[in-house]
Design a protein around this motif. Sequence first.
Motif, PDB file in Angstrom:
ATOM      1  N   GLU A 236      -4.786   0.349  -2.815  1.00 14.33           N
ATOM      2  CA  GLU A 236      -5.029   1.686  -2.274  1.00 14.33           C
ATOM      3  C   GLU A 236      -5.062   1.647  -0.745  1.00 14.33           C
ATOM      4  O   GLU A 236      -4.533   2.515  -0.079  1.00 14.33           O
ATOM      5  N   LYS A 237      -5.699   0.594  -0.223  1.00  6.17           N
ATOM      6  CA  LYS A 237      -5.842   0.446   1.215  1.00  6.17           C
ATOM      7  C   LYS A 237      -6.123  -1.022   1.503  1.00  6.17           C
ATOM      8  O   LYS A 237      -6.798  -1.693   0.712  1.00  6.17           O
TER       9      LYS A 237
ATOM     10  N   THR B  40       0.873  -1.172   0.000  1.00  6.72           N
ATOM     11  CA  THR B  40       0.000   0.000   0.000  1.00  6.72           C
ATOM     12  C   THR B  40       0.911   1.223   0.000  1.00  6.72           C
ATOM     13  O   THR B  40       2.128   1.087   0.133  1.00  6.72           O
ATOM     14  N   PRO B  41       0.361   2.416  -0.102  1.00 10.35           N
ATOM     15  CA  PRO B  41       1.215   3.608  -0.018  1.00 10.35           C
ATOM     16  C   PRO B  41       1.942   3.721   1.328  1.00 10.35           C
ATOM     17  O   PRO B  41       2.974   4.380   1.422  1.00 10.35           O
ATOM     18  N   ASP B  42       1.424   3.049   2.364  1.00 14.05           N
ATOM     19  CA  ASP B  42       1.982   3.175   3.706  1.00 14.05           C
ATOM     20  C   ASP B  42       2.888   2.037   4.149  1.00 14.05           C
ATOM     21  O   ASP B  42       3.751   2.233   5.005  1.00 14.05           O
ATOM     22  N   GLU B  43       2.670   0.807   3.607  1.00 14.68           N
ATOM     23  CA  GLU B  43       3.423  -0.330   4.116  1.00 14.68           C
ATOM     24  C   GLU B  43       3.407  -1.522   3.161  1.00 14.68           C
ATOM     25  O   GLU B  43       2.581  -1.604   2.263  1.00 14.68           O
ATOM     26  N   LYS B  44       4.346  -2.433   3.396  1.00 17.75           N
ATOM     27  CA  LYS B  44       4.366  -3.705   2.686  1.00 17.75           C
ATOM     28  C   LYS B  44       3.559  -4.698   3.528  1.00 17.75           C
ATOM     29  O   LYS B  44       3.866  -4.926   4.696  1.00 17.75           O
TER      30      LYS B  44
END
Length: 83
Positions: free
Chosen positions: A78-79, A7-11
């Motif tokens: 995306e999420k 995701t944009p925040d984490e693997k």
Amino acid sequence: MYLEIVTPDEKIFEGAVLSATFPGSKGSFQVLNNHAPIISSLDKGTLSYVTKDNNNHEITVDGGVVEVASNRVVVLAEKVIQE
């Protein structure tokens, strides 16, 4: 086959799998070893995969894109809502 889910925040996951099933925007589809190359958009839904030790895993994605090429599958979600 090698699967990576990010995701944009984490693997979320990275490792060898036997199969993976995706909530494609035109319907769900499964990817196995030696699958033809594709790129597909994902709808909100359940992404499932079976690891080499035959354990089933499910996560919910809120859209994204999946690319399959040369036994490597990359999911750009995306999420992710882990359950």
